[in-house]
Design a protein around this motif. Sequence first.
Motif, PDB file in Angstrom:
ATOM      1  N   ALA A 174      11.516   6.550   1.741  1.00 18.01           N
ATOM      2  CA  ALA A 174      10.529   6.509   2.828  1.00 18.01           C
ATOM      3  C   ALA A 174      10.989   5.614   3.967  1.00 18.01           C
ATOM      4  CB  ALA A 174       9.186   6.027   2.285  1.00 18.01           C
TER       5      ALA A 174
ATOM      6  N   ALA B 242      11.510   5.707  -4.313  1.00 18.00           N
ATOM      7  CA  ALA B 242      10.665   6.391  -3.325  1.00 18.00           C
ATOM      8  C   ALA B 242      10.464   5.532  -2.084  1.00 18.00           C
ATOM      9  CB  ALA B 242       9.308   6.745  -3.950  1.00 18.00           C
ATOM     10  N   GLN B 243      10.365   4.224  -2.267  1.00 16.23           N
ATOM     11  CA  GLN B 243      10.196   3.324  -1.127  1.00 16.23           C
ATOM     12  C   GLN B 243      11.460   3.295  -0.266  1.00 16.23           C
ATOM     13  OE1 GLN B 243       9.326  -0.174  -3.395  1.00 16.23           O
ATOM     14  NE2 GLN B 243       7.151   0.283  -3.599  1.00 16.23           N
TER      15      GLN B 243
ATOM     16  N   TRP C  49       2.001  11.747   0.256  1.00  8.59           N
ATOM     17  CA  TRP C  49       2.759  10.531   0.507  1.00  8.59           C
ATOM     18  C   TRP C  49       3.768  10.346  -0.606  1.00  8.59           C
ATOM     19  CZ3 TRP C  49       0.911   4.802   0.105  1.00  8.59           C
ATOM     20  CH2 TRP C  49       1.792   3.980   0.812  1.00  8.59           C
ATOM     21  N   ALA C  50       5.044  10.629  -0.333  1.00  9.16           N
ATOM     22  CA  ALA C  50       6.085  10.600  -1.367  1.00  9.16           C
ATOM     23  C   ALA C  50       6.267   9.221  -1.970  1.00  9.16           C
ATOM     24  CB  ALA C  50       7.410  11.088  -0.780  1.00  9.16           C
ATOM     25  N   ALA C  51       5.987   8.167  -1.196  1.00 11.79           N
ATOM     26  CA  ALA C  51       6.191   6.811  -1.697  1.00 11.79           C
ATOM     27  C   ALA C  51       5.102   6.369  -2.670  1.00 11.79           C
ATOM     28  CB  ALA C  51       6.254   5.832  -0.523  1.00 11.79           C
TER      29      ALA C  51
ATOM     30  N   GLN D  96      13.398   6.997   7.960  1.00 10.90           N
ATOM     31  CA  GLN D  96      12.740   6.775   9.252  1.00 10.90           C
ATOM     32  C   GLN D  96      13.766   6.465  10.343  1.00 10.90           C
ATOM     33  OE1 GLN D  96       9.003   4.559   9.496  1.00 10.90           O
ATOM     34  NE2 GLN D  96       8.958   4.464   7.257  1.00 10.90           N
TER      35      GLN D  96
ATOM     36  N   MET E 288       9.005  -1.387   2.771  1.00  9.73           N
ATOM     37  CA  MET E 288       8.977  -0.013   3.262  1.00  9.73           C
ATOM     38  C   MET E 288       8.373   0.058   4.670  1.00  9.73           C
ATOM     39  SD  MET E 288       7.163   3.205   1.355  1.00  9.73           S
ATOM     40  CE  MET E 288       5.514   2.496   1.548  1.00  9.73           C
TER      41      MET E 288
ATOM     42  N   CYS F 221       6.469  -2.118  -1.100  1.00 14.21           N
ATOM     43  CA  CYS F 221       5.721  -1.450  -0.021  1.00 14.21           C
ATOM     44  C   CYS F 221       5.804  -2.248   1.272  1.00 14.21           C
ATOM     45  CB  CYS F 221       4.257  -1.269  -0.437  1.00 14.21           C
ATOM     46  SG  CYS F 221       3.996   0.051  -1.642  1.00 14.21           S
TER      47      CYS F 221
END
Length: 346
Positions: free
Chosen positions: A215, A211-212, A48-50, A219, A182, A179
């Motif tokens: 992610a 990172a968020q 999980w990259a985030a 998408q 995200m 998060c």
Amino acid sequence: MTHITPSAEKAKASSPSLLAGIPELLPGLALTAAIATAAVITRNLTGWAALSPLILSIILGMATRNLFTVSATLESGIAFSLRRLLRLGIVLLGLQVTVGQVLSLGGAGLAMVALTLAVTFVAIRAAGRALGVERELVDLIAAGTSVCGASAVIATNTVVRGRQEHVAYAIACVTLFGCLSMFTYPLLTAPLSLDARAYGLWSGATIHEVAQVVAASFQAGDAAGTFGTISKLARVAMLAPLVMVLAVAVRARQGGASKASAPMPWFVLGFIAMMLVNSAFDIPRDVNATLALANTFLLSMALAAMGLQTDIRKLKAEGWRPLALGAFGWLFISAFGFAMLRLFGF
């Protein structure tokens, strides 16, 4: 007969003392490096990259500090990680962005990002005063929300000099609400009628961590991901002037207090220099990737050290007001960023 000059005698005398200090640092450095390694491995295993190693490092450091006894022999290495490695990591952060990337947003895109950052920072500071949150903690939450998450929090703390509990609380806020963005932003693309460019700009200008942003924005496709990443990097570039302005403000507020109490963050100039180097020279992609990993590891060591100096009991004592401030900042930057998006015609 050999004559030794006074300067040579001084150098000879000082060298052993410098070298003698290195063994004292090794145990603490080894501990922070071990925690940072565990954080990186955990992120890689989950895929999980985030899941940022920075966040994991401070959590693991806090767990170690509050579940076990941290020996006094570790303290000097922990302090070195927190001060010296932190500054080096922030300098290397400049290699993740170029002037060309920032300018590629165009005038309207840059204006949108800059206005969203500046107004959010001021709004959170005003709300923090109204809520009665300590000034240092307010500044850290404001920087983490408006600029680039945990990296902005720890960079700003070199100026505002908040307690370790302040830093941990601020990082917890930007992690939690970043998060939430995200997960919720991709669901809002259709209801808000956002095309790929607009969604990417909105994500990059308002979500907390790099990172968020990656992610969330990817998408909606590669185009959205590209715009999201570039606008986020533009915010990262704005960390340098923000910290410098804060340093001047703190020094002015202290009415000419000593440099020890309100240091000028000269390492920020290193950040700018690295950004210019990355702009002027074509650094091979694999080399830049390696430097980015090294930068993440250094900052993870610094945050591990921060966790090792954080008492959870003091963290709980901060109460609900900082959390409410973090929630306000999250809602404000999301709404204001969207308003700026429409104002500038995206």
